[in-house]
Each structure stands twice: as structure tokens, then as C-alpha cells.
Design an enzyme around this catalytic site. Sequence first.
Site, PDB file in Angstrom:
ATOM      1  N   CYS A  71       0.785  -0.688 -11.286  1.00 19.80           N
ATOM      2  CA  CYS A  71       0.225   0.379 -10.460  1.00 19.80           C
ATOM      3  C   CYS A  71       0.540   1.744 -11.076  1.00 19.80           C
ATOM      4  O   CYS A  71       0.059   2.061 -12.157  1.00 19.80           O
ATOM      5  CB  CYS A  71       0.739   0.245  -9.033  1.00 19.80           C
ATOM      6  SG  CYS A  71       0.012   1.396  -7.858  1.00 19.80           S
TER       7      CYS A  71
ATOM      8  N   ASP B  17     -10.082  -4.543  -6.196  1.00 15.07           N
ATOM      9  CA  ASP B  17      -9.060  -3.498  -6.129  1.00 15.07           C
ATOM     10  C   ASP B  17      -9.661  -2.243  -5.501  1.00 15.07           C
ATOM     11  O   ASP B  17     -10.597  -1.648  -6.054  1.00 15.07           O
ATOM     12  CB  ASP B  17      -8.549  -3.192  -7.540  1.00 15.07           C
ATOM     13  CG  ASP B  17      -7.275  -2.355  -7.539  1.00 15.07           C
ATOM     14  OD1 ASP B  17      -7.099  -1.547  -6.604  1.00 15.07           O
ATOM     15  OD2 ASP B  17      -6.475  -2.506  -8.473  1.00 15.07           O
TER      16      ASP B  17
ATOM     17  N   HIS C  59      -5.415  -5.238  -5.240  1.00 11.64           N
ATOM     18  CA  HIS C  59      -4.367  -4.450  -5.868  1.00 11.64           C
ATOM     19  C   HIS C  59      -2.982  -4.974  -5.457  1.00 11.64           C
ATOM     20  O   HIS C  59      -2.719  -5.214  -4.296  1.00 11.64           O
ATOM     21  CB  HIS C  59      -4.499  -2.982  -5.431  1.00 11.64           C
ATOM     22  CG  HIS C  59      -3.684  -2.030  -6.241  1.00 11.64           C
ATOM     23  ND1 HIS C  59      -4.119  -1.523  -7.439  1.00 11.64           N
ATOM     24  CD2 HIS C  59      -2.463  -1.488  -6.022  1.00 11.64           C
ATOM     25  CE1 HIS C  59      -3.207  -0.710  -7.931  1.00 11.64           C
ATOM     26  NE2 HIS C  59      -2.190  -0.675  -7.090  1.00 11.64           N
TER      27      HIS C  59
END
Length: 232
Positions: free
Chosen positions: A119, A166, A199
Site C-alpha cells: 500500500c 482495488d 486492496h
Amino acid sequence: RDPAALRHRVHFRLGRRCLPVRLVPDWLPWVPQGCGAALSCPVPSSSRGGQRSSGGWRRTIVPDFFVGQEPWDPSGDWSTFPEWLKTRNARKIDKEFDAVLKYLKQQCQAKRIGVVGFCWGGIAVHHLMLKYPELRAGVSVYGIIKDAEDVYSLKNPTLFIFAENDAVIPLEQVSLLTQKLKEHCKVEYQIKTFSGQTHGFVHRKREDCSPEDKPYIDEARRNLLEWLNKYV
């Protein structure tokens, strides 16, 4: 910061080779803050240069690129998140990275160094692989530089892992990165997008993994380790 103040064992043994790995976390408080933390990661066995390397475990350093600032609290007011993020720019970590790099080289005699990030940390890895030829390999997990054009001049092999669903990184951005790298990148790279995933799927906690997602999670984690094992 003074690299001598980093009191972590930051190297591990894989066969006869000493292979440090830098792990850059995301913006959530999943590791202790302060100076960072040390983790152990499994290493698959493989063949390299005609010699077989044995599997095992390795020590991994998790530096604190927030420099003592608090990580984001998921229960906080999300309207303030953009302001919080401005003080924690994933592309402005060179000073801290230089300190740890110096420590690894001088104190640990490190010759081969890799970096992994998730991330926010994935953005950091993308940035570092554009700047530091000392890094033998990088793995950027759902992280991407999307506010600049200099996204393709990677210094060494880099693996990008993305999720199809995502909400943070739409597939259009992945496609643009793929196009840029195909046109300009001169080193090995790979972009993998995992079907149906969201995600955070690679470092999701075991209790949060559904049976349908587990094969994708296992494959992504295996790909990550195999990339490091191959190039570092």
C-alpha cells in the site's frame, strides 16, 4: 537519524549468503512504531547459479518512515485523511532510507539488499526502485506512483502485485503503468493482477481470509518470496 541507533538484527542467512530485506508497511498501525520492528519471513528453496539454496527463515527489518508520527487510525475521521497523508509522503523517505542503507552496508556488510512494501509502502518501493541501484530487487504490493511521469526507469528487477477490484488503484492506472514500463523499462519487471481480489488481500489476517480468496493470497505471497529469492 544516526544509523548506529538502529538496534535491529537486519540480516539473515540463506545458504551461505547474507541477504537483508527491507519491509515497508502500509499506513495502518500493524507493527510497533518508533524505531521499527524485526520480523521473520519464510524463504523457499531454489536453484541459483548452479547451486541449490536451502529454505528457512530470515530476519527482516521494518523501519519507521513516519519518524515517530502516529500511523493512521482506521476509526478516525476519514475527511482528515488527505491532510494526514501530506505529512507522510511515501516519496520523501530518502533521508531515513539512506541511514538504514548505510547501516546495512557498514555494520552488516550487506552486499545484496531487497525491499518489499504494501500500500503506502508499495508506493515507497516504487520510488526506491527508481532511485537506488543498490537494491537488487523490489516488490511493490498494491502501491503505485500516480502523480508523476517518472514511473518507468526502474534500476533493478521489480514485481508489482495488484488486485482486480482495488478501490484505491483502479485498473486504468495499472494499464498505464504496464504501458509505460513496456515502452521504457530496461530491466526485468513483472505486473500481476489477481482476479476478484481487493486492496490489502496479500497481507490480510488469516481470520479475514475467505476460502475462495486463499489460493490467490497464497500465490501472491509465494510470488513475492520467489522474486526475492531469484534476484536477491
